[in-house]
Design an enzyme around this catalytic site. Structure first.
Site, PDB file in Angstrom:
ATOM      1  N   PRO A  10       0.702  -1.381   0.060  1.00 54.64           N
ATOM      2  CA  PRO A  10      -0.049   0.156  -0.062  1.00 54.64           C
ATOM      3  C   PRO A  10       0.977   1.460  -0.069  1.00 54.64           C
ATOM      4  CG  PRO A  10      -0.252  -1.310   2.076  1.00 54.64           C
ATOM      5  CD  PRO A  10       0.451  -2.262   1.423  1.00 54.64           C
ATOM      6  N   ASN A  11       0.258   2.233  -0.800  1.00 61.46           N
ATOM      7  CA  ASN A  11       0.761   3.610  -0.736  1.00 61.46           C
ATOM      8  C   ASN A  11       2.328   3.561  -1.767  1.00 61.46           C
ATOM      9  OD1 ASN A  11      -1.311   4.974   0.591  1.00 61.46           O
ATOM     10  ND2 ASN A  11      -0.240   4.029   2.488  1.00 61.46           N
ATOM     11  N   ARG A  18       5.298  11.054  -2.461  1.00 65.93           N
ATOM     12  CA  ARG A  18       4.863  10.726  -0.834  1.00 65.93           C
ATOM     13  C   ARG A  18       6.285  10.896  -0.158  1.00 65.93           C
ATOM     14  NH1 ARG A  18       4.856   4.377   1.306  1.00 65.93           N
ATOM     15  NH2 ARG A  18       4.097   4.965   3.293  1.00 65.93           N
ATOM     16  N   TYR A  23      11.415   8.736   1.557  1.00 64.64           N
ATOM     17  CA  TYR A  23      11.301   7.857   0.684  1.00 64.64           C
ATOM     18  C   TYR A  23      12.262   8.137  -0.683  1.00 64.64           C
ATOM     19  CZ  TYR A  23       7.882   5.530   3.841  1.00 64.64           C
ATOM     20  OH  TYR A  23       7.250   5.038   5.145  1.00 64.64           O
ATOM     21  N   ASN A  75       7.811  -5.752  -0.906  1.00 62.76           N
ATOM     22  CA  ASN A  75       7.824  -4.674  -0.045  1.00 62.76           C
ATOM     23  C   ASN A  75       6.292  -4.490   0.425  1.00 62.76           C
ATOM     24  OD1 ASN A  75       7.728  -2.286   1.644  1.00 62.76           O
ATOM     25  ND2 ASN A  75       8.735  -0.942   0.138  1.00 62.76           N
ATOM     26  N   ALA A  78       3.113  -0.963   4.931  1.00 63.86           N
ATOM     27  CA  ALA A  78       2.680  -0.986   6.125  1.00 63.86           C
ATOM     28  C   ALA A  78       2.089  -2.289   6.692  1.00 63.86           C
ATOM     29  CB  ALA A  78       1.311   0.021   6.178  1.00 63.86           C
ATOM     30  N   HIS A  81       3.897  -4.631   9.168  1.00 63.22           N
ATOM     31  CA  HIS A  81       3.856  -4.440  10.707  1.00 63.22           C
ATOM     32  C   HIS A  81       2.454  -4.944  11.185  1.00 63.22           C
ATOM     33  CE1 HIS A  81       7.154  -2.152   9.441  1.00 63.22           C
ATOM     34  NE2 HIS A  81       6.278  -1.040   8.876  1.00 63.22           N
ATOM     35  N   ASP A  88       1.159 -15.431   6.582  1.00 64.24           N
ATOM     36  CA  ASP A  88       0.743 -16.841   6.481  1.00 64.24           C
ATOM     37  C   ASP A  88       0.620 -17.341   5.035  1.00 64.24           C
ATOM     38  OD1 ASP A  88       0.271 -17.294   9.253  1.00 64.24           O
ATOM     39  OD2 ASP A  88      -1.992 -17.201   9.181  1.00 64.24           O
ATOM     40  N   GLU A  99      12.077  -9.699   1.511  1.00 62.74           N
ATOM     41  CA  GLU A  99      11.345  -8.465   1.996  1.00 62.74           C
ATOM     42  C   GLU A  99      12.122  -7.477   1.866  1.00 62.74           C
ATOM     43  OE1 GLU A  99       9.165  -8.656   5.766  1.00 62.74           O
ATOM     44  OE2 GLU A  99       9.993  -6.699   6.156  1.00 62.74           O
ATOM     45  N   HIS A 101      12.667  -3.075   2.111  1.00 64.76           N
ATOM     46  CA  HIS A 101      12.098  -1.698   2.537  1.00 64.76           C
ATOM     47  C   HIS A 101      13.131  -0.439   2.061  1.00 64.76           C
ATOM     48  CE1 HIS A 101       8.907  -3.448   4.890  1.00 64.76           C
ATOM     49  NE2 HIS A 101       9.995  -4.304   5.419  1.00 64.76           N
ATOM     50  N   LEU A 102      12.335   0.605   1.509  1.00 62.39           N
ATOM     51  CA  LEU A 102      13.276   1.703   0.902  1.00 62.39           C
ATOM     52  C   LEU A 102      13.859   2.349   2.449  1.00 62.39           C
ATOM     53  CD1 LEU A 102      10.497   2.720  -0.809  1.00 62.39           C
ATOM     54  CD2 LEU A 102      12.632   2.800  -1.977  1.00 62.39           C
ATOM     55  N   SER A 103      13.110   2.470   3.375  1.00 63.44           N
ATOM     56  CA  SER A 103      13.688   3.156   4.663  1.00 63.44           C
ATOM     57  C   SER A 103      14.275   2.326   5.466  1.00 63.44           C
ATOM     58  CB  SER A 103      12.483   3.990   5.198  1.00 63.44           C
ATOM     59  OG  SER A 103      11.447   2.968   5.724  1.00 63.44           O
ATOM     60  N   ARG A 108      13.365   3.818  12.621  1.00 64.03           N
ATOM     61  CA  ARG A 108      12.095   4.941  12.579  1.00 64.03           C
ATOM     62  C   ARG A 108      11.313   4.508  13.583  1.00 64.03           C
ATOM     63  NH1 ARG A 108       9.270   4.493   6.956  1.00 64.03           N
ATOM     64  NH2 ARG A 108       8.311   6.453   7.863  1.00 64.03           N
ATOM     65  N   ARG A 112       7.473   0.313  13.724  1.00 59.07           N
ATOM     66  CA  ARG A 112       7.830   0.000  12.371  1.00 59.07           C
ATOM     67  C   ARG A 112       9.027  -1.220  12.687  1.00 59.07           C
ATOM     68  NH1 ARG A 112       5.626   3.399   8.504  1.00 59.07           N
ATOM     69  NH2 ARG A 112       5.407   5.546   9.356  1.00 59.07           N
TER      70      ARG A 112
HETATM   71  C1  DQA Z   1       8.207   0.970   3.833  1.00 59.60           C
HETATM   72  C2  DQA Z   1       8.142   1.324   5.651  1.00 59.60           C
HETATM   73  C3  DQA Z   1       6.884   0.902   6.171  1.00 59.60           C
HETATM   74  O1  DQA Z   1       7.284   1.051   7.610  1.00 59.60           O
HETATM   75  C4  DQA Z   1       6.027   1.936   5.555  1.00 59.60           C
HETATM   76  O2  DQA Z   1       4.605   1.746   6.041  1.00 59.60           O
HETATM   77  C5  DQA Z   1       5.933   2.065   4.249  1.00 59.60           C
HETATM   78  C6  DQA Z   1       7.252   1.852   3.389  1.00 59.60           C
HETATM   79  C7  DQA Z   1       9.492   1.143   3.104  1.00 59.60           C
HETATM   80  O3  DQA Z   1       9.702   0.790   1.954  1.00 59.60           O
HETATM   81  O4  DQA Z   1      10.521   1.818   3.817  1.00 59.60           O
HETATM   82  O5  DQA Z   1       4.896   2.051   3.428  1.00 59.60           O
HETATM   83  O6  DQA Z   1       7.865  -0.410   3.456  1.00 59.60           O
END
Ligand code: DQA
Length: 146
Positions: A10-11, A18, A23, A75, A78, A81, A88, A99, A101-103, A108, A112
């Site tokens: 998502p997002n 964003r 990011y 990725n 959200a 978490h 599952d 898995e 993640h950018l950040s 953080r 997270r």
């Molecule tokens: C994220 C980190 C997550 O905590 C956050 O909710 C995201 C992006 C990242 O790529 O850093 O939407 O997955």
């Protein structure tokens, strides 16, 4: 040719606009283009999927075996978490999953710091910006070539 499923949660469709301070400015299309380039250079094909809906992500992971997917780069955003359902789904299909993640999720907010999904993944890459995806895909390519 080995097929790798790339899942953006998502997002992530909003990357580039964003929270640029967290990011960066790279868009999702740009990330997908560099992943495609790396995949092509290594004779791997990609199926790329973005969704803001947990159930859709569960569904595509559930169909991965039937769709002949050999590994998953994800990725979960959200849902990392919160989603026992995605965890599952990953655990059920037994396909190596990385898995990303950018950040750096550990640098953080405390909520997270926990990934419900990482324990059922082959590994995790976090904190390298768009390069996290490249490192994750390279790790998958190495795994598939082993
Ligand atoms: C994220 C980190 C997550 O905590 C956050 O909710 C995201 C992006 C990242 O790529 O850093 O939407 O997955």
């Amino acid at each position: 040719m080995n097929k790798v499923l790339v899942i953006h949660g998502p997002n992530l469709n909003l990357l580039g606009q964003r929270e640029q301070n967290v990011y960066g400015k790279t868009t999702l299309d740009e990330i997908n283009a560099s992943l495609t380039k790396l995949a092509q250079a290594n004779n791997v094909s990609l199926e790329i999927f973005q969704s803001n809906h947990e159930g859709e992500i569960v569904d595509i992971i559930g169909k991965a075996k039937t769709n002949n997917i050999k590994a998953i780069l994800m990725n979960p955003a959200a849902y990392t978490h919160t989603s026992i359902a995605i965890r599952d789904a990953v655990a059920a299909n037994n396909i190596p999953t990385v898995e990303v993640h950018l950040s750096n999720i550990f640098a953080r907010e405390e909520f997270r710091h926990t990934s419900l999904i990482a324990p059922v993944c082959h590994g995790q890459v976090t904190g390298f910006g768009p390069n996290s995806y490249i490192l994750g895909l390279q790790a998958i390519i190495n795994l598939l070539n082993k």
